[in-house]
Motif scaffolding. Structure first.
Motif, PDB file in Angstrom:
ATOM      1  N   HIS A 166       0.866  -1.183   0.000  1.00  0.00           N
ATOM      2  CA  HIS A 166       0.000   0.000   0.000  1.00  0.00           C
ATOM      3  C   HIS A 166       0.900   1.229   0.000  1.00  0.00           C
ATOM      4  O   HIS A 166       1.562   1.521   0.993  1.00  0.00           O
ATOM      5  CB  HIS A 166      -0.900  -0.024   1.253  1.00  0.00           C
ATOM      6  CG  HIS A 166      -1.933   1.059   1.296  1.00  0.00           C
ATOM      7  ND1 HIS A 166      -2.986   1.031   2.179  1.00  0.00           N
ATOM      8  CD2 HIS A 166      -2.082   2.208   0.603  1.00  0.00           C
ATOM      9  CE1 HIS A 166      -3.742   2.105   2.014  1.00  0.00           C
ATOM     10  NE2 HIS A 166      -3.198   2.840   1.068  1.00  0.00           N
TER      11      HIS A 166
ATOM     12  N   HIS B 104       1.474   5.369  -2.076  1.00  0.00           N
ATOM     13  CA  HIS B 104       0.996   6.384  -3.019  1.00  0.00           C
ATOM     14  C   HIS B 104       2.188   7.065  -3.689  1.00  0.00           C
ATOM     15  O   HIS B 104       3.284   7.099  -3.135  1.00  0.00           O
ATOM     16  CB  HIS B 104       0.134   7.398  -2.271  1.00  0.00           C
ATOM     17  CG  HIS B 104      -1.072   6.754  -1.653  1.00  0.00           C
ATOM     18  ND1 HIS B 104      -2.284   6.710  -2.274  1.00  0.00           N
ATOM     19  CD2 HIS B 104      -1.229   6.082  -0.480  1.00  0.00           C
ATOM     20  CE1 HIS B 104      -3.152   6.060  -1.513  1.00  0.00           C
ATOM     21  NE2 HIS B 104      -2.526   5.664  -0.407  1.00  0.00           N
TER      22      HIS B 104
ATOM     23  N   HIS C 236      -4.827   6.594  -5.228  1.00  0.00           N
ATOM     24  CA  HIS C 236      -6.263   6.729  -4.953  1.00  0.00           C
ATOM     25  C   HIS C 236      -7.103   6.626  -6.230  1.00  0.00           C
ATOM     26  O   HIS C 236      -6.649   6.946  -7.317  1.00  0.00           O
ATOM     27  CB  HIS C 236      -6.534   8.089  -4.295  1.00  0.00           C
ATOM     28  CG  HIS C 236      -6.105   8.134  -2.862  1.00  0.00           C
ATOM     29  ND1 HIS C 236      -6.787   7.483  -1.864  1.00  0.00           N
ATOM     30  CD2 HIS C 236      -5.062   8.757  -2.261  1.00  0.00           C
ATOM     31  CE1 HIS C 236      -6.183   7.706  -0.709  1.00  0.00           C
ATOM     32  NE2 HIS C 236      -5.125   8.470  -0.922  1.00  0.00           N
TER      33      HIS C 236
ATOM     34  N   GLU D 289      -5.828   1.867  -4.461  1.00  0.00           N
ATOM     35  CA  GLU D 289      -6.623   1.929  -3.241  1.00  0.00           C
ATOM     36  C   GLU D 289      -7.974   2.485  -3.675  1.00  0.00           C
ATOM     37  O   GLU D 289      -8.122   3.685  -3.876  1.00  0.00           O
ATOM     38  CB  GLU D 289      -5.982   2.828  -2.186  1.00  0.00           C
ATOM     39  CG  GLU D 289      -6.838   2.869  -0.920  1.00  0.00           C
ATOM     40  CD  GLU D 289      -6.276   3.753   0.191  1.00  0.00           C
ATOM     41  OE1 GLU D 289      -5.431   4.632  -0.092  1.00  0.00           O
ATOM     42  OE2 GLU D 289      -6.694   3.559   1.340  1.00  0.00           O
TER      43      GLU D 289
ATOM     44  N   ASP E 113       1.078   2.264   3.748  1.00  0.00           N
ATOM     45  CA  ASP E 113       0.275   3.369   3.211  1.00  0.00           C
ATOM     46  C   ASP E 113       1.167   4.609   3.058  1.00  0.00           C
ATOM     47  O   ASP E 113       0.764   5.732   3.347  1.00  0.00           O
ATOM     48  CB  ASP E 113      -0.894   3.663   4.168  1.00  0.00           C
ATOM     49  CG  ASP E 113      -1.972   4.536   3.557  1.00  0.00           C
ATOM     50  OD1 ASP E 113      -1.834   4.925   2.384  1.00  0.00           O
ATOM     51  OD2 ASP E 113      -2.951   4.826   4.268  1.00  0.00           O
TER      52      ASP E 113
ATOM     53  N   HIS F  11       3.091   7.795   1.878  1.00  0.00           N
ATOM     54  CA  HIS F  11       2.889   8.902   0.953  1.00  0.00           C
ATOM     55  C   HIS F  11       4.232   9.550   0.612  1.00  0.00           C
ATOM     56  O   HIS F  11       4.285  10.588  -0.025  1.00  0.00           O
ATOM     57  CB  HIS F  11       1.913   9.927   1.532  1.00  0.00           C
ATOM     58  CG  HIS F  11       0.474   9.446   1.479  1.00  0.00           C
ATOM     59  ND1 HIS F  11       0.027   8.396   2.237  1.00  0.00           N
ATOM     60  CD2 HIS F  11      -0.578   9.862   0.745  1.00  0.00           C
ATOM     61  CE1 HIS F  11      -1.273   8.202   1.977  1.00  0.00           C
ATOM     62  NE2 HIS F  11      -1.657   9.079   1.082  1.00  0.00           N
TER      63      HIS F  11
HETATM   64 ZN    ZN Z   1      -3.665   4.906   1.135  1.00  0.00          ZN
END
Ligand code: ZN
Ligand code: DGT
Ligand code: CA
Length: 572
Positions: A343, A345, A375, A414, A530, A532
């Motif tokens: 996961h 971005h 996303h 996601e 997750d 970023h």
């Molecule tokens: Zn995410």
């Protein structure tokens, strides 16, 4: 200087401007705040190098806001903010920071009730004065009360992800002193609890005075609250409290056991000792006559009590002592067990680094595989990808695979779960993806029946592999949404969909208790960051800690599998 502090002030200006009904400007300030947050260097450093011009080059920062930023760098404050605070009615500025209130409601409350402190507001809620204001109801009153409790309860606690690096750095610093023979971090940090109150250090030394002198005069120390012969307490520059206790060899293990806690675990352990005719304290384990039995190491203490060793992450009095008596504690998932991060971005949506940057960072961490998961299209603020951009991004990933053949790069997404439980891309498009995480990003306040139905519908979609941050909580800020997790876990288990343990320091979602609940319904898990940005990949440790606190073993977590097996498991 932390960019985060500056961003916070800019957000605050935006909120106050909105309150005063100023058009456009709030959006500009928020945009600038977001850019500052994801900037790759310290703003003051940027200013030093390039001056005002450098600040203006930051995307989303116009000349007006650039001036304010320079003012902050030079003076530590922004005059405009002070002016805005002064022009807002008293109390509004505090109320709007209560989770669930916001600027608009804060203004209405302050005007209607003429209250100006959080305590006043809490009292007004309890006296049911808030629900009588036009536009408010009993539900919003209850929401505000909950917001106040989150705000006040969370006040003295710090995220593990924030306190752990501070504790470790200070520990390394202390260990350099020749009088320090051994040093351990104890307390909730050692148990890897998601939030902690303070740092507890234990030191083995024959020269306690030298250790106290050194500790209390470290440059990280802001105030000395207490300095004794073997114990001192200080406040660090980060405003976090730290204690040091110095011990001798014979009691170091017993003290480490005692000060690691939790308090409830200790109470249970001490009563077990009493049952066995022994006495346990921070000085050691003693028999009825007071003769010393153990205390040099923790292992000895547990062993002499007839228990297998209990890992710190399990010491929460959830039955671990009974199970340790039977010798059947789980083999917890090790901190180095993960083969991939699934996961993350990139700049295609709201990440700060390119796809290639993320791949390189994953390679540096030694992963066998990763998934790129930006996303989906409904997430407008996060620049979610429409179908066209999704397919373009896929092309880019296909190119990068040729360049980086030491790591398997899954192309995923996601995908937001819409209010009715359908997904944010058509089924045909989802089939193009190697890995799909479904996440709730909207309508957090539905009744639990609805939320449960919504999530189960998503989990049952044939293209979904994992459920992202399953309860939506934000630590110290937002409660989890109401959902019947047992039902979600069963549905996920049935469909071979993994529940995510999101390692982001402010999420750690699922919680330890929820992990155990889900495991009891046969769910499998995936631990992800997750991320970023590339540096956030380091937070995987926190997710693993959470999994350990949830009693998980290697077999419970799908990204412990080597590549081939992993790919087999995710084939639907
Ligand atoms: Zn995410
Ligand atoms: P925190 O700091 O709130 O995040 O959580 P802890 O667990 O680090 O708590 P802290 O710092 O107050 O104390 C460290 C440990 O010392 C705690 O986990 C257990 C032990 N301890 C402290 N005070 C007591 C006490 O009054 N009774 C017992 N049994 N243990 C205590
Ligand atoms: Ca503590």
């Amino acid at each position: 200087m932390a960019n985060a502090d500056l961003a916070k002030l800019l957000y605050e200006i935006a909120d106050l401007l909105e309150l005063l009904d100023v058009a456009w400007k709030p959006i500009a300030y928020r945009k600038a705040a977001r850019s500052i947050e994801s900037l790759n260097m310290d703003v003051s450093e940027l200013h030093q190098k390039k001056g005002l011009e450098g600040i203006k080059e930051i995307s989303g920062v116009g000349p007006g806001i650039a001036g304010k930023i320079v003012e902050y760098i030079n003076t530590g404050t922004i005059g405009e903010l002070k002016k805005l605070v002064a022009s807002a009615p008293k109390g509004v500025e505090q109320f709007m920071h209560v989770p669930g209130v916001g600027p608009k409601k804060a203004l209405v409350i302050a005007k209607a009730l003429r209250v100006s402190t959080i305590a006043d507001l809490e009292r007004a809620c309890n006296e049911h004065k808030v629900c009588k204001i036009k536009g408010f109801g009993e539900k919003s009153e209850a929401d505000i009360l909950r917001g106040i409790s989150i705000k006040t309860k969370g006040k003295d606690r710090v995220l593990l992800g924030a306190i752990l690096p501070i504790a470790r750095e200070l520990a390394d610093h202390l260990r350099t002193h020749p009088a320090v023979q051994k040093l351990e971090i104890a307390g909730s940090i050692r148990r890897m609890k998601e939030t902690c109150k303070d740092i507890d250090f234990l030191v083995l030394s024959k020269k306690p005075k030298a250790v106290m002198d050194y500790f209390t005069t470290l440059h990280e120390v802001k105030h000395v609250l207490a300095k004794g012969d073997t114990k001192s307490t200080v406040i660090l520059n980060s405003n976090i409290q730290a204690d040091v206790r110095v011990l001798d060899e014979k009691s170091f293990g017993a003290a480490l056991q005692y000060f690691t806690g939790s308090k409830d675990h200790n109470v249970a352990l001490r009563s077990l000792a009493i049952k066995k005719g022994m006495k346990l304290s921070e000085y050691g384990l003693f028999d009825r006559k007071g003769s010393y039995l153990a205390g040099t190491t923790e292992q000895d203490v547990y062993l002499k009590l007839g228990l297998s060793y209990v890992e710190p992450e399990l010491r929460e009095a959830t039955n671990e002592i009974n199970i340790a008596r039977q010798g059947t504690l789980p083999q917890l998932i090790p901190y180095n067990a993960l083969k991939g991060d699934l996961h993350m971005h990139t700049t295609w949506s709201d990440g700060s680094h390119t796809t290639e940057n993320m791949i390189r960072a994953a390679l540096a961490l030694g992963y066998e595989y990763i998934a790129i998961t930006d996303h989906s299209r409904s997430e407008r603020v996060a620049r979610g990808l429409d179908v066209k951009r999704l397919l373009q991004h896929k092309k880019e990933v296909e190119q990068l695979r040729k360049k980086y053949d030491d790591i398997t790069i899954l192309f995923g997404s996601e995908v937001s779960i819409k209010p009715d439980g359908t997904l944010d891309y058509p089924g045909k498009i989802l089939k193009e993806l190697d890995w799909v995480i479904a996440s709730v990003h909207s309508r957090f306040k539905s009744p639990p029946e609805e939320m449960t139905k919504r999530i189960i519908r998503a989990v049952q979609h044939p293209s979904v592999h994992a459920l992202g941050h399953p309860t939506g909580r934000i630590l110290l800020a937002r409660d989890p949404y109401a959902v019947y997790l047992d039902k979600v876990a069963s549905a996920a288990a049935e469909r071979g969909v993994a529940l995510e343990i999101n390692s982001s320091p402010g999420r750690l979602d699922l919680s330890d208790a929820n992990i155990r609940l889900a495991k009891s319904h046969h769910a499998k898990f995936v631990i992800n960051t997750d991320s970023h940005s590339t540096d956030q990949m380091k937070y995987m440790e926190l997710g693993i800690a959470q999994a350990r606190r949830g009693w998980l073993e290697v077999k419970d977590v799908i990204n412990t599998l080597p590549l081939k097996k992993f790919l087999k498991v995710i084939q639907h």
